[in-house]
Design a protein around this motif. Structure first.
Motif, PDB file in Angstrom:
ATOM      1  N   TYR A 157      -7.999  14.510  10.596  1.00  0.00           N
ATOM      2  CA  TYR A 157      -6.990  15.054   9.513  1.00  0.00           C
ATOM      3  C   TYR A 157      -7.660  14.798   8.078  1.00  0.00           C
ATOM      4  O   TYR A 157      -8.577  13.911   8.056  1.00  0.00           O
ATOM      5  CB  TYR A 157      -5.641  14.435   9.639  1.00  0.00           C
ATOM      6  N   ASP A 158      -7.063  15.325   7.027  1.00  0.00           N
ATOM      7  CA  ASP A 158      -7.520  15.028   5.658  1.00  0.00           C
ATOM      8  C   ASP A 158      -6.979  13.877   5.203  1.00  0.00           C
ATOM      9  O   ASP A 158      -7.471  13.507   4.173  1.00  0.00           O
ATOM     10  CB  ASP A 158      -7.371  16.370   4.976  1.00  0.00           C
ATOM     11  N   ASP A 159      -5.539  13.615   5.521  1.00  0.00           N
ATOM     12  CA  ASP A 159      -4.891  12.251   4.992  1.00  0.00           C
ATOM     13  C   ASP A 159      -3.595  11.952   5.636  1.00  0.00           C
ATOM     14  O   ASP A 159      -3.743  12.724   6.718  1.00  0.00           O
ATOM     15  CB  ASP A 159      -4.485  13.146   3.328  1.00  0.00           C
ATOM     16  N   ALA A 160      -2.669  11.159   5.068  1.00  0.00           N
ATOM     17  CA  ALA A 160      -1.873  10.597   5.823  1.00  0.00           C
ATOM     18  C   ALA A 160      -0.608  10.841   5.130  1.00  0.00           C
ATOM     19  O   ALA A 160      -0.675  10.637   3.794  1.00  0.00           O
ATOM     20  CB  ALA A 160      -2.256   9.138   6.149  1.00  0.00           C
ATOM     21  N   LEU A 161       0.446  11.169   6.088  1.00  0.00           N
ATOM     22  CA  LEU A 161       1.836  11.045   5.352  1.00  0.00           C
ATOM     23  C   LEU A 161       2.646   9.982   5.895  1.00  0.00           C
ATOM     24  O   LEU A 161       2.709  10.165   7.190  1.00  0.00           O
ATOM     25  CB  LEU A 161       2.363  12.743   5.817  1.00  0.00           C
ATOM     26  N   PHE A 162       3.618   9.328   5.276  1.00  0.00           N
ATOM     27  CA  PHE A 162       4.058   8.234   5.853  1.00  0.00           C
ATOM     28  C   PHE A 162       5.621   8.581   6.121  1.00  0.00           C
ATOM     29  O   PHE A 162       6.364   9.432   5.505  1.00  0.00           O
ATOM     30  CB  PHE A 162       4.263   7.107   4.513  1.00  0.00           C
ATOM     31  N   VAL A 163       5.891   7.958   7.346  1.00  0.00           N
ATOM     32  CA  VAL A 163       7.218   7.985   7.745  1.00  0.00           C
ATOM     33  C   VAL A 163       7.748   6.724   7.951  1.00  0.00           C
ATOM     34  O   VAL A 163       7.226   5.875   8.330  1.00  0.00           O
ATOM     35  CB  VAL A 163       7.269   8.689   9.184  1.00  0.00           C
ATOM     36  N   ASP A 164       8.981   6.551   7.369  1.00  0.00           N
ATOM     37  CA  ASP A 164       9.477   4.972   6.971  1.00  0.00           C
ATOM     38  C   ASP A 164      10.135   4.551   8.558  1.00  0.00           C
ATOM     39  O   ASP A 164      10.233   5.546   9.554  1.00  0.00           O
ATOM     40  CB  ASP A 164      10.462   4.615   6.045  1.00  0.00           C
ATOM     41  N   GLU A 165      10.602   3.252   8.679  1.00  0.00           N
ATOM     42  CA  GLU A 165      11.063   2.900   9.949  1.00  0.00           C
ATOM     43  C   GLU A 165      12.417   3.493  10.123  1.00  0.00           C
ATOM     44  O   GLU A 165      13.092   3.139  11.427  1.00  0.00           O
ATOM     45  CB  GLU A 165      11.428   1.168   9.484  1.00  0.00           C
ATOM     46  N   LEU A 166      12.952   4.272   9.151  1.00  0.00           N
ATOM     47  CA  LEU A 166      14.278   4.869   9.817  1.00  0.00           C
ATOM     48  C   LEU A 166      13.991   6.487  10.158  1.00  0.00           C
ATOM     49  O   LEU A 166      14.853   7.288  10.337  1.00  0.00           O
ATOM     50  CB  LEU A 166      15.401   5.073   8.457  1.00  0.00           C
ATOM     51  N   GLY A 167      12.668   6.549  10.009  1.00  0.00           N
ATOM     52  CA  GLY A 167      12.218   8.139  10.679  1.00  0.00           C
ATOM     53  C   GLY A 167      12.177   9.225   9.362  1.00  0.00           C
ATOM     54  O   GLY A 167      12.023  10.081   9.735  1.00  0.00           O
ATOM     55  N   ARG A 168      12.305   8.761   8.283  1.00  0.00           N
ATOM     56  CA  ARG A 168      12.133   9.554   7.089  1.00  0.00           C
ATOM     57  C   ARG A 168      10.948   9.838   6.741  1.00  0.00           C
ATOM     58  O   ARG A 168      10.019   8.734   6.410  1.00  0.00           O
ATOM     59  CB  ARG A 168      13.284   9.014   5.783  1.00  0.00           C
ATOM     60  N   ILE A 169      10.557  10.987   6.149  1.00  0.00           N
ATOM     61  CA  ILE A 169       9.328  11.345   5.406  1.00  0.00           C
ATOM     62  C   ILE A 169       9.385  10.647   4.131  1.00  0.00           C
ATOM     63  O   ILE A 169      10.527  10.916   3.423  1.00  0.00           O
ATOM     64  CB  ILE A 169       9.330  12.633   5.674  1.00  0.00           C
ATOM     65  N   SER A 170       8.611   9.906   3.627  1.00  0.00           N
ATOM     66  CA  SER A 170       8.735   9.481   2.244  1.00  0.00           C
ATOM     67  C   SER A 170       7.529  10.194   1.130  1.00  0.00           C
ATOM     68  O   SER A 170       8.050  10.698   0.278  1.00  0.00           O
ATOM     69  CB  SER A 170       8.505   8.035   2.351  1.00  0.00           C
ATOM     70  N   GLU A 171       6.345   9.676   1.454  1.00  0.00           N
ATOM     71  CA  GLU A 171       5.073  10.162   0.548  1.00  0.00           C
ATOM     72  C   GLU A 171       3.778  10.222   1.301  1.00  0.00           C
ATOM     73  O   GLU A 171       3.734   9.731   2.419  1.00  0.00           O
ATOM     74  CB  GLU A 171       5.193   9.021  -0.702  1.00  0.00           C
ATOM     75  N   GLY A 172       2.859  10.755   0.586  1.00  0.00           N
ATOM     76  CA  GLY A 172       1.558  10.659   1.064  1.00  0.00           C
ATOM     77  C   GLY A 172       0.670   9.431   0.851  1.00  0.00           C
ATOM     78  O   GLY A 172       1.216   8.487   0.062  1.00  0.00           O
ATOM     79  N   SER A 173      -0.454   9.355   0.913  1.00  0.00           N
ATOM     80  CA  SER A 173      -1.221   8.173   0.471  1.00  0.00           C
ATOM     81  C   SER A 173      -1.093   7.978  -0.693  1.00  0.00           C
ATOM     82  O   SER A 173      -1.112   6.682  -1.420  1.00  0.00           O
ATOM     83  CB  SER A 173      -2.736   8.239   0.996  1.00  0.00           C
ATOM     84  N   VAL A 174      -1.690   8.843  -1.607  1.00  0.00           N
ATOM     85  CA  VAL A 174      -1.436   8.893  -3.134  1.00  0.00           C
ATOM     86  C   VAL A 174      -0.913   9.943  -3.819  1.00  0.00           C
ATOM     87  O   VAL A 174      -1.367  10.461  -4.920  1.00  0.00           O
ATOM     88  CB  VAL A 174      -3.091   8.684  -3.516  1.00  0.00           C
ATOM     89  N   TRP A 175       0.131  10.509  -2.990  1.00  0.00           N
ATOM     90  CA  TRP A 175       0.664  11.812  -3.527  1.00  0.00           C
ATOM     91  C   TRP A 175       2.175  11.800  -3.000  1.00  0.00           C
ATOM     92  O   TRP A 175       2.511  11.230  -2.082  1.00  0.00           O
ATOM     93  CB  TRP A 175      -0.046  12.915  -3.314  1.00  0.00           C
ATOM     94  N   ASN A 176       2.843  12.680  -3.699  1.00  0.00           N
ATOM     95  CA  ASN A 176       4.165  13.072  -3.152  1.00  0.00           C
ATOM     96  C   ASN A 176       4.334  14.187  -2.393  1.00  0.00           C
ATOM     97  O   ASN A 176       3.339  14.921  -2.453  1.00  0.00           O
ATOM     98  CB  ASN A 176       5.304  13.055  -4.365  1.00  0.00           C
ATOM     99  N   VAL A 177       5.224  14.604  -1.675  1.00  0.00           N
ATOM    100  CA  VAL A 177       5.241  15.650  -0.941  1.00  0.00           C
ATOM    101  C   VAL A 177       6.527  16.612  -1.162  1.00  0.00           C
ATOM    102  O   VAL A 177       7.427  15.852  -1.362  1.00  0.00           O
ATOM    103  CB  VAL A 177       5.180  15.414   0.620  1.00  0.00           C
TER     104      VAL A 177
END
Length: 271
Positions: A157-177
């Motif tokens: 892949y080109d980058d990572a998108l973070f998902v928190d412990e509650l299963g919610r999408i939050s942010e990318g590595s150095v960016w918002n989504v």
């Protein structure tokens, strides 16, 4: 620029002053300077003030930071004034590892380097179960986020998108989504860094009459999204065409609309 310029409290950095910044405790803001100006200057300075109070229990003078910022750009020269990437770090030279909660005076390090540019093409990202420490702060504890990006790259892949412990999408590595459901821009709600570019884009889209909604978004919700995009100081509207197995259209009209809204934001003149 041939090499970055680094100044601490308005004077050229030395081995001694740089060594004081080695403890991995502090915060920063990054901005892109173009033609002597930057968007969201007040928000950058406010971010630095708030994080200084939170991490160090002390006050930061935004007027002094601005003076040092202008000086660093002048010292870096006309090329840097025309186009550069500027990072303002706040740290404590006398940081006490035994009593990190004690109020501490802070130092300001300004680095002026070559400009960062947005990706020239769309990106594919991998969802990673990860949450930054104190995610609302742009702090220097970046090991985890770059490790997640590294793992995503190793997976193709080109980058990572973070998902928190509650299963919610939050942010990318150095960016918002952000997402587009066909009628409105959807901003995911979770603990994250509210990036300056994201804040500016929200205001600009509101002024342009674009409907927006902030709500929790989980991976299972992605089937209802038509498009996705990243947003940070290097640029807004970079199309995300895949998150794991979910695919999105590369909507050129949406990208143009986002970029036009962002570019409508007034530029704050530095020099």
């Amino acid at each position: 620029m041939k090499r970055p310029l680094i100044e601490i409290n308005g004077t050229p950095a030395s081995v001694e002053t740089l060594s004081a910044a080695l403890p991995n405790y502090g915060h920063f803001t990054s901005m892109q300077v173009r033609d002597g100006g930057v968007r969201g200057l007040v928000l950058h300075l406010l971010r630095l003030q708030q994080a200084t109070r939170l991490l160090f229990g002390s006050e930061l003078d935004p007027a002094q930071v601005l003076v040092w910022l202008q000086q660093a750009l002048r010292h870096a020269g006309s090329e840097a004034i025309a186009a550069s990437s500027v990072r303002v770090n706040v740290f404590a030279a006398q940081f006490n590892r035994e009593r990190p909660g004690a109020p501490q005076p802070v130092e300001v390090m300004i680095t002026v380097g070559a400009p960062w540019l947005a990706p020239a093409q769309s990106i594919r990202v991998q969802a990673q179960a990860y949450r930054r420490d104190l995610p609302q702060v742009k702090h220097v504890g970046t090991f985890g986020l770059f490790r997640q990006r590294q793992l995503a790259l190793q997976a193709g892949y080109d980058d990572a998108l973070f998902v928190d412990e509650l299963g919610r999408i939050s942010e990318g590595s150095v960016w918002n989504v952000g997402f587009w459901d066909g009628a409105r821009v959807i901003w995911p709600q979770a603990e994250m860094l509210d990036g300056v570019s994201q804040q500016l884009l929200k205001v600009a889209l509101n002024a342009a009459g674009v409907e927006q909604q902030a709500r929790e978004v989980r991976l299972a919700d992605l089937g209802g999204m038509q498009a996705a995009f990243s947003c940070n100081s290097t640029g807004v509207g970079t199309a995300i065409v895949a998150i794991d197995q979910w695919r999105f259209v590369e909507d050129g009209a949406l990208t143009a609309r986002l970029q036009a809204a962002y570019e409508s934001v007034a530029v704050d003149v530095l020099l």
